[in-house]
Design an enzyme around this catalytic site. Structure first.
Site, mmCIF file in Angstrom:
data_model
loop_
_atom_site.group_PDB
_atom_site.id
_atom_site.type_symbol
_atom_site.label_atom_id
_atom_site.label_comp_id
_atom_site.label_asym_id
_atom_site.label_seq_id
_atom_site.Cartn_x
_atom_site.Cartn_y
_atom_site.Cartn_z
ATOM 1 N NE ARG A 42 -4.900 0.105 1.460
ATOM 2 C CZ ARG A 42 -5.832 -0.254 2.219
ATOM 3 N NH1 ARG A 42 -5.821 -0.763 2.919
ATOM 4 N NH2 ARG A 42 -7.131 0.108 1.884
ATOM 5 C CG PHE A 172 -18.931 12.698 9.570
ATOM 6 C CD1 PHE A 172 -19.853 11.751 9.874
ATOM 7 C CD2 PHE A 172 -17.983 13.543 10.293
ATOM 8 C CE1 PHE A 172 -20.559 12.026 11.742
ATOM 9 C CE2 PHE A 172 -18.038 13.497 12.039
ATOM 10 C CZ PHE A 172 -19.160 12.704 12.344
ATOM 11 C CE LYS A 226 -17.857 7.186 10.892
ATOM 12 N NZ LYS A 226 -18.469 8.022 9.325
ATOM 13 C CB ALA A 229 -23.869 10.151 12.005
ATOM 14 C CB CYS A 282 -18.586 2.518 7.154
ATOM 15 S SG CYS A 282 -16.604 2.349 7.155
ATOM 16 C CE LYS A 345 -19.385 6.469 -2.584
ATOM 17 N NZ LYS A 345 -20.001 7.104 -1.898
ATOM 18 N NE ARG A 447 -26.222 1.598 -6.926
ATOM 19 C CZ ARG A 447 -25.698 1.721 -5.981
ATOM 20 N NH1 ARG A 447 -26.968 2.486 -5.312
ATOM 21 N NH2 ARG A 447 -25.554 0.827 -5.539
HETATM 22 P P1 NAD Z 1 -8.520 0.539 5.382
HETATM 23 O O1 NAD Z 1 -8.747 -0.493 5.443
HETATM 24 O O2 NAD Z 1 -8.831 0.587 4.011
HETATM 25 O O3 NAD Z 1 -7.057 1.002 5.947
HETATM 26 C C1 NAD Z 1 -7.130 1.198 6.878
HETATM 27 C C2 NAD Z 1 -5.328 0.299 6.995
HETATM 28 O O4 NAD Z 1 -4.699 0.670 8.653
HETATM 29 C C3 NAD Z 1 -3.916 -0.665 5.981
HETATM 30 O O5 NAD Z 1 -3.656 -0.547 5.126
HETATM 31 C C4 NAD Z 1 -3.499 -0.984 7.405
HETATM 32 O O6 NAD Z 1 -2.810 -1.995 6.757
HETATM 33 C C5 NAD Z 1 -3.982 -0.165 8.405
HETATM 34 N N1 NAD Z 1 -3.246 -1.210 9.755
HETATM 35 C C6 NAD Z 1 -3.766 -1.725 10.505
HETATM 36 N N2 NAD Z 1 -2.939 -2.298 11.776
HETATM 37 C C7 NAD Z 1 -2.019 -1.361 12.059
HETATM 38 C C8 NAD Z 1 -1.020 -0.775 12.277
HETATM 39 N N3 NAD Z 1 -0.757 -1.212 13.801
HETATM 40 N N4 NAD Z 1 -0.003 -0.018 11.621
HETATM 41 C C9 NAD Z 1 0.161 0.420 11.138
HETATM 42 N N5 NAD Z 1 -1.272 0.537 9.824
HETATM 43 C C10 NAD Z 1 -1.928 -0.357 10.287
HETATM 44 O O7 NAD Z 1 -9.828 1.158 6.237
HETATM 45 P P2 NAD Z 1 -10.432 2.701 6.104
HETATM 46 O O8 NAD Z 1 -11.446 2.760 4.933
HETATM 47 O O9 NAD Z 1 -9.406 3.964 5.934
HETATM 48 O O10 NAD Z 1 -10.748 2.503 7.482
HETATM 49 C C11 NAD Z 1 -10.310 3.560 8.590
HETATM 50 C C12 NAD Z 1 -11.855 4.065 9.529
HETATM 51 O O11 NAD Z 1 -11.904 4.458 9.210
HETATM 52 C C13 NAD Z 1 -12.243 1.953 10.424
HETATM 53 O O12 NAD Z 1 -12.775 2.711 11.841
HETATM 54 C C14 NAD Z 1 -13.197 2.766 9.491
HETATM 55 O O13 NAD Z 1 -14.552 2.270 9.643
HETATM 56 C C15 NAD Z 1 -13.412 4.578 9.335
HETATM 57 N N6 NAD Z 1 -14.325 5.210 8.500
HETATM 58 C C16 NAD Z 1 -14.554 4.790 7.198
HETATM 59 C C17 NAD Z 1 -14.842 5.722 5.954
HETATM 60 C C18 NAD Z 1 -14.440 5.022 4.648
HETATM 61 O O14 NAD Z 1 -15.266 5.162 3.335
HETATM 62 N N7 NAD Z 1 -13.381 4.699 4.241
HETATM 63 C C19 NAD Z 1 -15.599 7.177 6.212
HETATM 64 C C20 NAD Z 1 -15.218 7.063 6.968
HETATM 65 C C21 NAD Z 1 -14.727 6.704 8.779
HETATM 66 C C1 UGA Z 2 -21.317 6.190 4.244
HETATM 67 C C2 UGA Z 2 -21.743 7.799 4.740
HETATM 68 O O1 UGA Z 2 -22.430 8.680 3.978
HETATM 69 C C3 UGA Z 2 -20.116 8.708 4.889
HETATM 70 O O2 UGA Z 2 -20.487 9.580 5.748
HETATM 71 C C4 UGA Z 2 -19.534 7.939 5.868
HETATM 72 O O3 UGA Z 2 -18.396 9.012 6.171
HETATM 73 C C5 UGA Z 2 -19.153 6.597 5.477
HETATM 74 O O4 UGA Z 2 -20.158 5.583 5.094
HETATM 75 C C6 UGA Z 2 -18.190 5.709 6.978
HETATM 76 O O5 UGA Z 2 -18.202 5.644 7.742
HETATM 77 O O6 UGA Z 2 -17.784 4.803 6.043
HETATM 78 P P1 UGA Z 2 -20.228 5.987 2.445
HETATM 79 O O7 UGA Z 2 -19.935 4.321 2.045
HETATM 80 O O8 UGA Z 2 -18.961 5.917 1.179
HETATM 81 O O9 UGA Z 2 -20.119 6.616 3.041
HETATM 82 O O10 UGA Z 2 -21.193 5.965 0.294
HETATM 83 P P2 UGA Z 2 -22.633 6.209 0.934
HETATM 84 O O11 UGA Z 2 -22.687 7.456 -0.168
HETATM 85 O O12 UGA Z 2 -23.258 6.858 2.199
HETATM 86 O O13 UGA Z 2 -23.471 4.891 0.564
HETATM 87 C C7 UGA Z 2 -23.316 4.218 0.918
HETATM 88 C C8 UGA Z 2 -24.300 3.101 0.392
HETATM 89 O O14 UGA Z 2 -25.554 3.664 0.120
HETATM 90 C C9 UGA Z 2 -24.529 2.999 -1.450
HETATM 91 O O15 UGA Z 2 -23.733 1.308 -2.019
HETATM 92 C C10 UGA Z 2 -25.060 3.341 -2.188
HETATM 93 O O16 UGA Z 2 -24.851 3.162 -3.091
HETATM 94 C C11 UGA Z 2 -26.134 3.568 -0.943
HETATM 95 N N1 UGA Z 2 -26.688 4.196 -1.460
HETATM 96 C C12 UGA Z 2 -26.699 5.944 -0.942
HETATM 97 C C13 UGA Z 2 -28.026 4.338 -1.776
HETATM 98 O O17 UGA Z 2 -28.356 2.873 -2.425
HETATM 99 N N2 UGA Z 2 -29.567 4.977 -1.847
HETATM 100 C C14 UGA Z 2 -29.457 6.262 -1.617
HETATM 101 O O18 UGA Z 2 -29.950 7.384 -1.439
HETATM 102 C C15 UGA Z 2 -27.811 6.220 -1.185
#
Ligand code: NAD
Ligand code: UGA
Length: 469
Positions: A42, A172, A226, A229, A282, A345, A447
């Site tokens: 990565r 978020f 969080k 939401a 998530c 999505k 969709r």
């Molecule tokens: P991800 O799996 O894409 O990335 C996490 C990274 O952390 C990985 O690359 C992994 O190798 C690394 N990691 C794990 N343990 C480690 C360690 N001890 N030292 C160094 N690196 C380490 O996850 P993500 O999607 O970025 O999500 C991270 C957090 O954010 C989660 O709690 C998720 O719920 C939250 N979150 C995700 C989204 C999203 O859209 N993906 C949005 C808001 C919040």
């Molecule tokens: C979601 C939240 O929107 C973020 O605010 C949050 O930070 C994030 O989760 C997280 O904690 O990981 P994300 O999962 O990236 O973001 O995508 P969304 O746009 O929320 O869509 C989630 C799913 O719902 C997708 O499969 C999308 O297609 C579906 N969706 C969304 C619907 O079916 N209908 C809608 O009206 C909106």
């Protein structure tokens, strides 16, 4: 703006850590931002010269990386070294659902977060602010603090102990619009006790976020907000999909119902698109975590309420698979089905919990031969997600192939199923497609992005989600 924080370290270079730190580096040229990860592939991808090889695809990200990388933004595997140099450390590691043991299937697995806390505890020098960026169960800050304090006793150098503050600063952002969400957030949430620490983090955001959008709460409210939401957003999708099923049985149209209710300002118009069911890394995980917490705190009714959101979503995905089978005369064995879209999505290459995984597995079990097209997802990723290699037949004869070319995927196909709302799928030339498909052919639009009339005019049978008219 002058900042008391000059060096930031972010542990976790994933979908959140990478883009979030890129935006901080871009908006705060006076701060050195180091993103570290244990996954060297990565990190190499983040450092790759060819920006199309970045591990996360997000519109606008490449430009920011071009501006900041190797200047005040650096990616490496040197976790210990960068912890030592930082005054503020973001924990942005994954928090998946536990697969075994206590709380399996619901509780968050905090082993990665705990590992980070231990590493910070061992390596931090002087005063360090630890920021929870990952989504965590309410009261996790207590766990982190306990670990940091336990090591503090062993770690004291010449009587000087490193000291810590823990803040909650959940993210978020949505995938696909991450950069815009980070640059223009609806709000930034900071939960914590220590005013100085809160101020230090607020100062960073104030470089581009208006002060009135930076909310301060106590740490437990921030952690719980969080989860709440995501639960509220997912609940809206299950609600509209439930109504969509009712529309199909009653002659109503879910788009019209959504427009009618969405114009009530108390309800609001966003997040009311009926689709194939929510996916993404998530929503399901965070609701299940809420379910676990509710049961843990002796509130089974609350737990059941939230669990029903996930149940409805799963039911809805299987409902779509069954509907395809039913419309194709009750069998899809050896029939060719074109699946358009595998990402959860549009505008992302992420397939985690994508509805396409559940639906394609159902179709394979029914013995279908699926051709999958997605502009961003790779065949290797699909193979991992389906647990079946490309071109290999399952026990039920079902198999899948990847198609790079959109129009080739329709050759001799009995049905087309749209699962991701990629823009190119809304402009398909259905007359051309109809000539390529085996008749009578179906278009299933989960969709609602295709032009209803154009599909019908091309002599194709048409179903779209939530349309009973
Ligand atoms: P991800 O799996 O894409 O990335 C996490 C990274 O952390 C990985 O690359 C992994 O190798 C690394 N990691 C794990 N343990 C480690 C360690 N001890 N030292 C160094 N690196 C380490 O996850 P993500 O999607 O970025 O999500 C991270 C957090 O954010 C989660 O709690 C998720 O719920 C939250 N979150 C995700 C989204 C999203 O859209 N993906 C949005 C808001 C919040
Ligand atoms: C979601 C939240 O929107 C973020 O605010 C949050 O930070 C994030 O989760 C997280 O904690 O990981 P994300 O999962 O990236 O973001 O995508 P969304 O746009 O929320 O869509 C989630 C799913 O719902 C997708 O499969 C999308 O297609 C579906 N969706 C969304 C619907 O079916 N209908 C809608 O009206 C909106």
């Amino acid at each position: 703006m002058e900042s008391r924080i000059k060096n930031i370290c972010c542990i976790g270079a994933g979908y959140v850590g990478g883009p979030t730190m890129a935006v901080i580096a871009d908006k705060c040229p006076h701060i050195n931002v180091k993103v570290v990860d244990i996954n060297s592939d990565r990190i190499n991808a983040w450092n790759s010269e060819d920006l199309s090889k970045l591990p996360v695809f997000e519109p606008g990200l490449e430009e920011i990386i071009k501006r900041t990388r190797f200047k005040n933004l650096n990616f490496s595997c040197q976790v210990e070294k960068e912890i030592q140099n930082a005054e503020m450390i973001f924990i942005s590691v994954n928090t998946p659902t536990k697969k075994s043991g206590l709380g399996a299937g619901q509780a968050s697995d905090l082993k990665y977060v705990e590992a980070c806390a231990r590493q910070v505890a061992i390596n931090a020098k002087d005063h360090t602010i630890v920021v929870e960026k990952s989504t965590l169960p309410v009261r996790t800050a207590e766990v982190i603090k306990n670990i940091l304090e336990a090591y503090q006793i062993h770690n004291s150098k010449n009587g000087e102990k490193p000291t810590f503050d823990v803040l909650s600063n959940p993210e978020f952002l949505s995938e696909g619009s991450a950069i815009n969400d980070l640059e223009y957030p609806d709000r930034v949430l900071i939960g914590g006790q220590n005013k100085e620490a809160i101020l230090s983090l607020s100062e960073i955001y104030r470089n581009w976020v208006p002060e009135k959008k930076i909310l301060h709460t106590n740490i437990w409210s921030s952690e719980l907000a969080k989860l709440t939401a995501n639960a509220f957003l997912a609940q809206r999708i299950s609600a509209i999909n439930a109504i969509g099923a009712l529309c199909e049985s009653t002659g109503a149209d879910v788009r019209e119902v959504a427009r009618a209710i969405g114009s009530d300002s108390r309800i609001g118009s966003r997040f009311l698109d009926s689709g194939p069911g929510f996916g993404g890394s998530c929503f399901k995980k965070d609701i299940l975590n809420l379910v676990y917490l509710s049961n843990y705190f002796g509130l089974p009714e609350v737990a059941n309420f939230w669990e029903s959101v996930v149940h409805l979503n799963t039911w809805h995905q299987h409902r779509i698979s069954k509907l395809v089978v039913t419309k194709l005369f009750g069998t899809i064995t050896q029939k060719k089905i074109t699946v358009l879209g595998f990402a959860f999505k549009a505008n992302t290459n992420d397939t985690r919990e994508s509805a396409a995984i559940t639906i394609c597995k159902d179709l394979l079990e029914e013995g279908a031969n699926i051709v999958i097209h997605d502009p961003k997802v790779t065949a290797q990723q699909i193979s991992n997600d389906l647990g079946q290699e490309e071109g290999v037949h399952s026990i039920n004869e079902g198999s899948w192939h990847f198609s790079k070319n959109l129009y080739d995927s329709f050759i001799n196909s009995d049905a087309c199923l749209i699962l991701t709302e990629w823009i190119e799928y809304s402009n398909i030339n259905w007359v051309k497609v109809s000539k390529m498909m085996r008749q009578p052919a179906w278009v299933f639009d989960a969709r609602s992005i295709s032009n209803f009339q154009k599909v019908k005019d091309a002599d194709l049978s048409f179903w779209r989600v939530g349309d009973g008219s």
